[in-house]
Design a protein around this motif. Sequence first.
Motif, PDB file in Angstrom:
ATOM      1  N   VAL A  31      47.344  31.153  14.804  1.00  0.00           N
ATOM      2  CA  VAL A  31      46.339  31.015  13.754  1.00  0.00           C
ATOM      3  C   VAL A  31      45.042  30.478  14.335  1.00  0.00           C
ATOM      4  O   VAL A  31      45.050  29.477  15.072  1.00  0.00           O
ATOM      5  CB  VAL A  31      46.860  30.066  12.644  1.00  0.00           C
ATOM      6  CG1 VAL A  31      45.809  29.835  11.574  1.00  0.00           C
ATOM      7  CG2 VAL A  31      48.150  30.599  12.057  1.00  0.00           C
ATOM      8  N   LEU A  32      43.934  31.133  14.009  1.00  0.00           N
ATOM      9  CA  LEU A  32      42.632  30.657  14.455  1.00  0.00           C
ATOM     10  C   LEU A  32      42.402  29.233  13.968  1.00  0.00           C
ATOM     11  O   LEU A  32      42.729  28.900  12.827  1.00  0.00           O
ATOM     12  CB  LEU A  32      41.521  31.562  13.926  1.00  0.00           C
ATOM     13  CG  LEU A  32      41.489  32.979  14.471  1.00  0.00           C
ATOM     14  CD1 LEU A  32      40.350  33.762  13.829  1.00  0.00           C
ATOM     15  CD2 LEU A  32      41.377  33.009  15.969  1.00  0.00           C
ATOM     16  N   GLY A  33      41.836  28.400  14.824  1.00  0.00           N
ATOM     17  CA  GLY A  33      41.559  27.017  14.469  1.00  0.00           C
ATOM     18  C   GLY A  33      42.698  26.080  14.806  1.00  0.00           C
ATOM     19  O   GLY A  33      42.528  24.865  14.778  1.00  0.00           O
ATOM     20  N   THR A  34      43.849  26.613  15.129  1.00  0.00           N
ATOM     21  CA  THR A  34      45.000  25.784  15.466  1.00  0.00           C
ATOM     22  C   THR A  34      45.051  25.591  16.975  1.00  0.00           C
ATOM     23  O   THR A  34      44.817  26.519  17.739  1.00  0.00           O
ATOM     24  CB  THR A  34      46.303  26.445  14.969  1.00  0.00           C
ATOM     25  OG1 THR A  34      46.225  26.568  13.542  1.00  0.00           O
ATOM     26  CG2 THR A  34      47.523  25.633  15.325  1.00  0.00           C
ATOM     27  N   TRP A  35      45.355  24.361  17.391  1.00  0.00           N
ATOM     28  CA  TRP A  35      45.491  24.040  18.810  1.00  0.00           C
ATOM     29  C   TRP A  35      46.971  24.093  19.155  1.00  0.00           C
ATOM     30  O   TRP A  35      47.808  23.522  18.447  1.00  0.00           O
ATOM     31  CB  TRP A  35      44.947  22.649  19.093  1.00  0.00           C
ATOM     32  CG  TRP A  35      43.449  22.561  19.006  1.00  0.00           C
ATOM     33  CD1 TRP A  35      42.687  22.710  17.882  1.00  0.00           C
ATOM     34  CD2 TRP A  35      42.564  22.308  20.071  1.00  0.00           C
ATOM     35  NE1 TRP A  35      41.365  22.567  18.198  1.00  0.00           N
ATOM     36  CE2 TRP A  35      41.265  22.301  19.536  1.00  0.00           C
ATOM     37  CE3 TRP A  35      42.733  22.060  21.432  1.00  0.00           C
ATOM     38  CZ2 TRP A  35      40.144  22.078  20.311  1.00  0.00           C
ATOM     39  CZ3 TRP A  35      41.614  21.821  22.202  1.00  0.00           C
ATOM     40  CH2 TRP A  35      40.336  21.842  21.640  1.00  0.00           C
ATOM     41  N   TYR A  36      47.286  24.773  20.257  1.00  0.00           N
ATOM     42  CA  TYR A  36      48.664  24.935  20.698  1.00  0.00           C
ATOM     43  C   TYR A  36      48.853  24.261  22.047  1.00  0.00           C
ATOM     44  O   TYR A  36      47.935  24.223  22.870  1.00  0.00           O
ATOM     45  CB  TYR A  36      49.014  26.424  20.826  1.00  0.00           C
ATOM     46  CG  TYR A  36      49.025  27.117  19.486  1.00  0.00           C
ATOM     47  CD1 TYR A  36      50.203  27.240  18.758  1.00  0.00           C
ATOM     48  CD2 TYR A  36      47.855  27.632  18.937  1.00  0.00           C
ATOM     49  CE1 TYR A  36      50.207  27.868  17.518  1.00  0.00           C
ATOM     50  CE2 TYR A  36      47.854  28.247  17.708  1.00  0.00           C
ATOM     51  CZ  TYR A  36      49.027  28.362  16.999  1.00  0.00           C
ATOM     52  OH  TYR A  36      49.033  28.975  15.769  1.00  0.00           O
ATOM     53  N   ILE A  37      50.061  23.747  22.285  1.00  0.00           N
ATOM     54  CA  ILE A  37      50.428  23.213  23.584  1.00  0.00           C
ATOM     55  C   ILE A  37      51.590  24.054  24.094  1.00  0.00           C
ATOM     56  O   ILE A  37      52.551  24.316  23.364  1.00  0.00           O
ATOM     57  CB  ILE A  37      50.763  21.701  23.535  1.00  0.00           C
ATOM     58  CG1 ILE A  37      51.029  21.165  24.944  1.00  0.00           C
ATOM     59  CG2 ILE A  37      51.892  21.406  22.565  1.00  0.00           C
ATOM     60  CD1 ILE A  37      51.086  19.630  25.017  1.00  0.00           C
TER      61      ILE A  37
END
Length: 156
Positions: A31-37
């Motif tokens: 999802v755009l705007g979401t930060w992933y690790i």
Amino acid sequence: MTTNEKTLTGTPNDWWDQAERITEAEAAERVLGTWYITSETRPSGASSYRVSTPTLASNEPRKAALRDAIAYGKKRESDMSAKVRVLMRVPIERPAWMDVDFLIADIEIGSTERSLWRKTNAGNWQLVLDGRVRVGEKTMLQLNPAIANITEESTA
């Protein structure tokens, strides 16, 4: 982490432990705007983490890889991802131009000349008058995009 947190504290291991677990389907279509690790293993065998934000174009190869893994029985969409978690969600409003097939935009950054651009299957934008020229979403944003309404008029 909650959706309003914008500051990461602790070590990357702490970030991973605090991050929200997601399914393989969610890891593939981010999802755009979401930060992933993402948990990674280097060729040397050392473990590391990568923090990133997606683009729609970057989702395409991930979705294709998941489809292949499902076809070979290696994964299911509902499986929890072992390598990707949500670090934080930052709600963003998606501009309407990102979801149309044609745009009128500057030919290059800083130009006053405008032309027609079309969306490619990979989610990039291609200059209609010169198919060799392609740009991603971030560059297109700098080209002052406007939704193109194309109609055909009969002369009969």
